[in-house]
Design a protein around this motif. Structure first.
Motif, PDB file in Angstrom:
ATOM      1  N   GLY A 120       0.812  -1.206   0.000  1.00  0.00           N
ATOM      2  CA  GLY A 120       0.000   0.000   0.000  1.00  0.00           C
ATOM      3  C   GLY A 120       0.843   1.251   0.000  1.00  0.00           C
ATOM      4  O   GLY A 120       1.981   1.276  -0.491  1.00  0.00           O
ATOM      5  N   THR A 121       0.313   2.287   0.586  1.00  0.00           N
ATOM      6  CA  THR A 121       0.989   3.589   0.590  1.00  0.00           C
ATOM      7  C   THR A 121       1.503   3.974   1.975  1.00  0.00           C
ATOM      8  O   THR A 121       1.808   5.131   2.221  1.00  0.00           O
ATOM      9  CB  THR A 121       0.027   4.677   0.099  1.00  0.00           C
ATOM     10  OG1 THR A 121      -1.103   4.716   0.975  1.00  0.00           O
ATOM     11  CG2 THR A 121      -0.421   4.404  -1.328  1.00  0.00           C
ATOM     12  N   LYS A 122       1.604   3.029   2.874  1.00  0.00           N
ATOM     13  CA  LYS A 122       2.031   3.340   4.238  1.00  0.00           C
ATOM     14  C   LYS A 122       3.435   3.939   4.277  1.00  0.00           C
ATOM     15  O   LYS A 122       3.675   4.891   5.007  1.00  0.00           O
ATOM     16  CB  LYS A 122       1.969   2.102   5.121  1.00  0.00           C
ATOM     17  CG  LYS A 122       2.347   2.399   6.553  1.00  0.00           C
ATOM     18  CD  LYS A 122       1.623   1.498   7.497  1.00  0.00           C
ATOM     19  CE  LYS A 122       1.854   1.892   8.913  1.00  0.00           C
ATOM     20  NZ  LYS A 122       1.060   3.011   9.318  1.00  0.00           N
ATOM     21  N   ILE A 123       4.345   3.415   3.484  1.00  0.00           N
ATOM     22  CA  ILE A 123       5.711   3.952   3.467  1.00  0.00           C
ATOM     23  C   ILE A 123       5.699   5.407   3.049  1.00  0.00           C
ATOM     24  O   ILE A 123       6.408   6.239   3.622  1.00  0.00           O
ATOM     25  CB  ILE A 123       6.605   3.129   2.517  1.00  0.00           C
ATOM     26  CG1 ILE A 123       6.833   1.715   3.059  1.00  0.00           C
ATOM     27  CG2 ILE A 123       7.945   3.804   2.279  1.00  0.00           C
ATOM     28  CD1 ILE A 123       7.699   1.642   4.283  1.00  0.00           C
ATOM     29  N   HIS A 124       4.882   5.751   2.064  1.00  0.00           N
ATOM     30  CA  HIS A 124       4.817   7.145   1.595  1.00  0.00           C
ATOM     31  C   HIS A 124       4.173   8.038   2.658  1.00  0.00           C
ATOM     32  O   HIS A 124       4.572   9.190   2.808  1.00  0.00           O
ATOM     33  CB  HIS A 124       4.052   7.222   0.281  1.00  0.00           C
ATOM     34  CG  HIS A 124       4.686   6.411  -0.806  1.00  0.00           C
ATOM     35  ND1 HIS A 124       5.949   6.659  -1.297  1.00  0.00           N
ATOM     36  CD2 HIS A 124       4.245   5.332  -1.488  1.00  0.00           C
ATOM     37  CE1 HIS A 124       6.253   5.775  -2.223  1.00  0.00           C
ATOM     38  NE2 HIS A 124       5.239   4.950  -2.370  1.00  0.00           N
ATOM     39  N   ARG A 125       3.201   7.515   3.368  1.00  0.00           N
ATOM     40  CA  ARG A 125       2.591   8.315   4.438  1.00  0.00           C
ATOM     41  C   ARG A 125       3.565   8.523   5.580  1.00  0.00           C
ATOM     42  O   ARG A 125       3.641   9.611   6.153  1.00  0.00           O
ATOM     43  CB  ARG A 125       1.323   7.614   4.955  1.00  0.00           C
ATOM     44  CG  ARG A 125       0.171   7.658   3.974  1.00  0.00           C
ATOM     45  CD  ARG A 125      -1.056   7.073   4.591  1.00  0.00           C
ATOM     46  NE  ARG A 125      -0.742   5.732   5.090  1.00  0.00           N
ATOM     47  CZ  ARG A 125      -1.491   4.673   4.923  1.00  0.00           C
ATOM     48  NH1 ARG A 125      -2.647   4.767   4.310  1.00  0.00           N
ATOM     49  NH2 ARG A 125      -1.135   3.510   5.375  1.00  0.00           N
ATOM     50  N   ILE A 126       4.357   7.495   5.914  1.00  0.00           N
ATOM     51  CA  ILE A 126       5.366   7.636   6.968  1.00  0.00           C
ATOM     52  C   ILE A 126       6.415   8.654   6.537  1.00  0.00           C
ATOM     53  O   ILE A 126       6.818   9.520   7.316  1.00  0.00           O
ATOM     54  CB  ILE A 126       6.013   6.277   7.275  1.00  0.00           C
ATOM     55  CG1 ILE A 126       5.007   5.358   7.979  1.00  0.00           C
ATOM     56  CG2 ILE A 126       7.251   6.434   8.135  1.00  0.00           C
ATOM     57  CD1 ILE A 126       5.496   3.921   8.114  1.00  0.00           C
ATOM     58  N   THR A 127       6.860   8.569   5.307  1.00  0.00           N
ATOM     59  CA  THR A 127       7.867   9.506   4.800  1.00  0.00           C
ATOM     60  C   THR A 127       7.330  10.922   4.783  1.00  0.00           C
ATOM     61  O   THR A 127       8.037  11.873   5.091  1.00  0.00           O
ATOM     62  CB  THR A 127       8.294   9.093   3.380  1.00  0.00           C
ATOM     63  OG1 THR A 127       8.743   7.737   3.403  1.00  0.00           O
ATOM     64  CG2 THR A 127       9.416   9.965   2.874  1.00  0.00           C
ATOM     65  N   GLY A 128       6.045  11.063   4.448  1.00  0.00           N
ATOM     66  CA  GLY A 128       5.430  12.388   4.409  1.00  0.00           C
ATOM     67  C   GLY A 128       5.326  13.047   5.767  1.00  0.00           C
ATOM     68  O   GLY A 128       5.423  14.254   5.905  1.00  0.00           O
ATOM     69  N   GLU A 129       5.156  12.231   6.789  1.00  0.00           N
ATOM     70  CA  GLU A 129       5.063  12.787   8.137  1.00  0.00           C
ATOM     71  C   GLU A 129       6.422  13.022   8.712  1.00  0.00           C
ATOM     72  O   GLU A 129       6.647  13.831   9.537  1.00  0.00           O
ATOM     73  CB  GLU A 129       4.238  11.861   9.028  1.00  0.00           C
ATOM     74  CG  GLU A 129       2.783  11.877   8.666  1.00  0.00           C
ATOM     75  CD  GLU A 129       1.908  11.309   9.762  1.00  0.00           C
ATOM     76  OE1 GLU A 129       2.328  11.339  10.925  1.00  0.00           O
ATOM     77  OE2 GLU A 129       0.818  10.851   9.437  1.00  0.00           O
TER      78      GLU A 129
END
Length: 110
Positions: free
Chosen positions: A101-110
């Motif tokens: 999914g997009t969890k890595i991108h959400r973690i990186t975004g935060e």
């Protein structure tokens, strides 16, 4: 052999050297930033591949455990036997989001 005016003065040479050093430092810094960006991308790719590998194992365990728990439920007819399916579902869903999914991108975004 040449007049004094045809030779560059010491200040002109010093100024050219300073400009050259400044340009070299700029190039060095750009390369350093680019290298660290590539290192970060590789670390992220490694983290995703770890999550995918762990997801394969967890999903396999989840499938086997679910089949076993449903079989146990059919023999005992007690609903409490199915309780472990709920937290395992959340765990598998979390790792599915992390791996695919997009969890890595959400973690990186935060």
């Amino acid at each position: 052999m040449g007049s004094f005016s045809s030779h560059p003065s010491g200040t002109e040479v010093l100024k050219k050297n300073q400009e050259y050093i400044s340009e070299m430092n700029k190039n060095k810094m750009e390369r350093w930033i680019q290298m660290h960006f590539q290192i970060k991308e590789r670390e992220t790719a490694l983290e995703i591949s770890r999550a995918r590998e762990l997801f394969y194992w967890l999903a396999s365990f989840y499938g086997v455990a679910t089949v076993g728990l449903i079989g146990r439920f059919n023999s005992t007819k007690r609903a409490a036997v199915l309780a472990p399916i709920v937290p395992l579902s959340f765990l598998v869903a979390y790792y599915a989001d992390l791996a695919y999914g997009t969890k890595i991108h959400r973690i990186t975004g935060e």
